[in-house]
Write an enzyme that holds these catalytic residues in place. Sequence first.
Site, PDB file in Angstrom:
ATOM      1  N   HIS B  54      18.972 -16.004  -5.123  1.00  0.00           N
ATOM      2  CA  HIS B  54      20.235 -15.522  -5.660  1.00  0.00           C
ATOM      3  C   HIS B  54      20.515 -16.175  -7.018  1.00  0.00           C
ATOM      4  O   HIS B  54      20.060 -17.297  -7.268  1.00  0.00           O
ATOM      5  CB  HIS B  54      21.370 -15.850  -4.683  1.00  0.00           C
ATOM      6  CG  HIS B  54      21.423 -14.926  -3.493  1.00  0.00           C
ATOM      7  ND1 HIS B  54      22.489 -14.881  -2.628  1.00  0.00           N
ATOM      8  CD2 HIS B  54      20.543 -13.987  -3.060  1.00  0.00           C
ATOM      9  CE1 HIS B  54      22.260 -13.967  -1.697  1.00  0.00           C
ATOM     10  NE2 HIS B  54      21.084 -13.411  -1.928  1.00  0.00           N
ATOM     11  N   GLU B  56      23.069 -17.643  -8.173  1.00  0.00           N
ATOM     12  CA  GLU B  56      23.727 -18.950  -8.107  1.00  0.00           C
ATOM     13  C   GLU B  56      22.736 -20.072  -7.814  1.00  0.00           C
ATOM     14  O   GLU B  56      22.760 -21.145  -8.435  1.00  0.00           O
ATOM     15  CB  GLU B  56      24.806 -18.962  -7.006  1.00  0.00           C
ATOM     16  CG  GLU B  56      25.918 -17.954  -7.199  1.00  0.00           C
ATOM     17  CD  GLU B  56      25.671 -16.678  -6.405  1.00  0.00           C
ATOM     18  OE1 GLU B  56      24.568 -16.093  -6.524  1.00  0.00           O
ATOM     19  OE2 GLU B  56      26.585 -16.256  -5.679  1.00  0.00           O
ATOM     20  N   CYS B  84      27.869 -15.738  -1.440  1.00  0.00           N
ATOM     21  CA  CYS B  84      27.609 -15.611  -0.001  1.00  0.00           C
ATOM     22  C   CYS B  84      27.668 -17.005   0.643  1.00  0.00           C
ATOM     23  O   CYS B  84      27.851 -18.007  -0.057  1.00  0.00           O
ATOM     24  CB  CYS B  84      26.247 -14.961   0.235  1.00  0.00           C
ATOM     25  SG  CYS B  84      24.854 -16.063  -0.112  1.00  0.00           S
ATOM     26  N   CYS B  87      25.041 -19.507  -0.797  1.00  0.00           N
ATOM     27  CA  CYS B  87      25.395 -20.016  -2.125  1.00  0.00           C
ATOM     28  C   CYS B  87      26.645 -20.892  -2.083  1.00  0.00           C
ATOM     29  O   CYS B  87      26.708 -21.918  -2.773  1.00  0.00           O
ATOM     30  CB  CYS B  87      25.564 -18.853  -3.096  1.00  0.00           C
ATOM     31  SG  CYS B  87      23.997 -18.003  -3.409  1.00  0.00           S
TER      32      CYS B  87
END
Lengths: 150, 150
Positions: B54, B56, B84, B87
């Site tokens: 991801h 992040e 999410c 993260c």
Amino acid sequence: MRNDEEYMRLAIANAKKAADSDEVPVGCVIIDKNGDVISEAYNTGEHGKNAMEHAEVKAMREAAEKLGQPRLWDCEMYVTLEPCAMCAAGIAMMRIKRVIFGAENEKGGAVINGVKYFESATCNHKPEVTSGVLKNECGEILSTFFKNKR
Amino acid sequence: MRNDEEYMRLAIANAKKAADSDEVPVGCVIIDKNGDVISEAYNTGEHGKNAMEHAEVKAMREAAEKLGQPRLWDCEMYVTLEPCAMCAAGIAMMRIKRVIFGAENEKGGAVINGVKYFESATCNHKPEVTSGVLKNECGEILSTFFKNKR
């Protein structure tokens, strides 16, 4: 295929390597659908590149690289400590089929403690979970580590 | 130091790069205490090495490497979509000071939706959170992407 305790002993061997490196001793092993070990890793959050380098994340990353696919359908994870929220959500994202952990983590766990991620409404993949495999040995490595820190 | 919208525009530019690579368009930027951008990243979960890549996580990893330290005290994160659970827990672990996100994620978010990780009992670092910065632009990139997928 070996049994749960045998795979967990391999995860424990990895946790001991973490302790030897002055890292919180958590170890992890991932097996494929044939029962072959495809990755093993230990926590390097303190002295590694970043605090997110948990044993589970490292083992999943290595397994995905080895299999050459972004997800780990049909794979099973053995880890000495109950996964945290980051790792639990990562496990769901990677579609790990089954998670087997040793010691419970009341303070930081997110499977049977904390946010119980797999049971939450926004979790879109719930692996089979087995807890408490060699939990005393898994827990002792951690308690010895933290006792020596004091 | 630039303002929130300016940094978010940089995160949006990264989200657009993800869309160009047929990846779910989420972009992220991390700034240090001086307001200097130290990392920027976009989601590569589908065609990258693994589904956990991801924006992040990638931006935090890069920032930690750049600063040469395992945690990101005093850093702020701009991300186009609500983080999410993976993260969010990573953000807490990395000690990010402030998180600014654009669009809300009702299905997969874990800040103001889902497990609301930062408000959970086992979260040991709660960043300051600002939501809704350029939320329409951030959300439109995602809705256009998924509309084109159908």
